[in-house]
Write a protein that holds these residues in place. Sequence first.
Motif, PDB file in Angstrom:
ATOM      1  N   ALA A  59       0.823  -1.208   0.000  1.00  0.00           N
ATOM      2  CA  ALA A  59       0.000   0.000   0.000  1.00  0.00           C
ATOM      3  C   ALA A  59       0.860   1.264   0.000  1.00  0.00           C
ATOM      4  O   ALA A  59       0.382   2.342  -0.339  1.00  0.00           O
ATOM      5  N   ASP A  60       2.136   1.139   0.370  1.00  0.00           N
ATOM      6  CA  ASP A  60       3.056   2.279   0.422  1.00  0.00           C
ATOM      7  C   ASP A  60       3.825   2.484  -0.884  1.00  0.00           C
ATOM      8  O   ASP A  60       4.604   3.432  -1.000  1.00  0.00           O
ATOM      9  N   ALA A  62       4.533   3.741  -4.417  1.00  0.00           N
ATOM     10  CA  ALA A  62       4.036   4.858  -5.218  1.00  0.00           C
ATOM     11  C   ALA A  62       4.066   4.547  -6.711  1.00  0.00           C
ATOM     12  O   ALA A  62       3.161   4.933  -7.445  1.00  0.00           O
ATOM     13  N   HIS A  86      -3.101  -3.778  -4.246  1.00  0.00           N
ATOM     14  CA  HIS A  86      -4.056  -3.307  -3.238  1.00  0.00           C
ATOM     15  C   HIS A  86      -5.119  -2.473  -3.951  1.00  0.00           C
ATOM     16  O   HIS A  86      -4.787  -1.448  -4.557  1.00  0.00           O
ATOM     17  N   GLU A  88      -7.333  -0.347  -3.122  1.00  0.00           N
ATOM     18  CA  GLU A  88      -7.517   1.047  -2.706  1.00  0.00           C
ATOM     19  C   GLU A  88      -6.245   1.871  -2.857  1.00  0.00           C
ATOM     20  O   GLU A  88      -6.289   3.089  -2.702  1.00  0.00           O
ATOM     21  N   HIS A  89      -5.111   1.209  -3.127  1.00  0.00           N
ATOM     22  CA  HIS A  89      -3.830   1.908  -3.211  1.00  0.00           C
ATOM     23  C   HIS A  89      -2.999   1.423  -4.401  1.00  0.00           C
ATOM     24  O   HIS A  89      -1.835   1.063  -4.245  1.00  0.00           O
ATOM     25  N   PRO A  91      -0.437   1.529  -7.291  1.00  0.00           N
ATOM     26  CA  PRO A  91       0.639   2.463  -7.639  1.00  0.00           C
ATOM     27  C   PRO A  91       0.529   2.899  -9.098  1.00  0.00           C
ATOM     28  O   PRO A  91      -0.149   2.264  -9.908  1.00  0.00           O
TER      29      PRO A  91
END
Length: 117
Positions: A59-60, A62, A86, A88-89, A91
């Motif tokens: 999720a981190d 980018a 993910h 919702e996240h 990249p």
Amino acid sequence: MTLQRLHPGPRMSEAVRIGEIVFLAGQIPTTLTADITVQTREVLGELDAVMAELGGSKADIASVQVWLSDMADFQGMNAVWDEWVHPEHPPARATGGVALARPGMRVEMIAVARTPR
């Protein structure tokens, strides 16, 4: 800002952190005789492992650059990616066809992420 290296070696580091931003080295598969789905799972597992060691998660992440040795593998790579990413996240991502460093290697991925301090 301090620059920190994760597992530095004579040629490269596994990752380099500057503040909260981290640049991951290219992650590659271990099973060079496998098809694109197996190799993609291995590479994404490596991304997960490095991010966990840095205190983060997928999720981190980018951005990801995906390199394929054969663009005919695009659909197979995407099928595994879609299971992993993910929802919702997601990249930012770019995919290209390139000659990869080792025979049998079908995919390599590099990522830029943020990590919690």
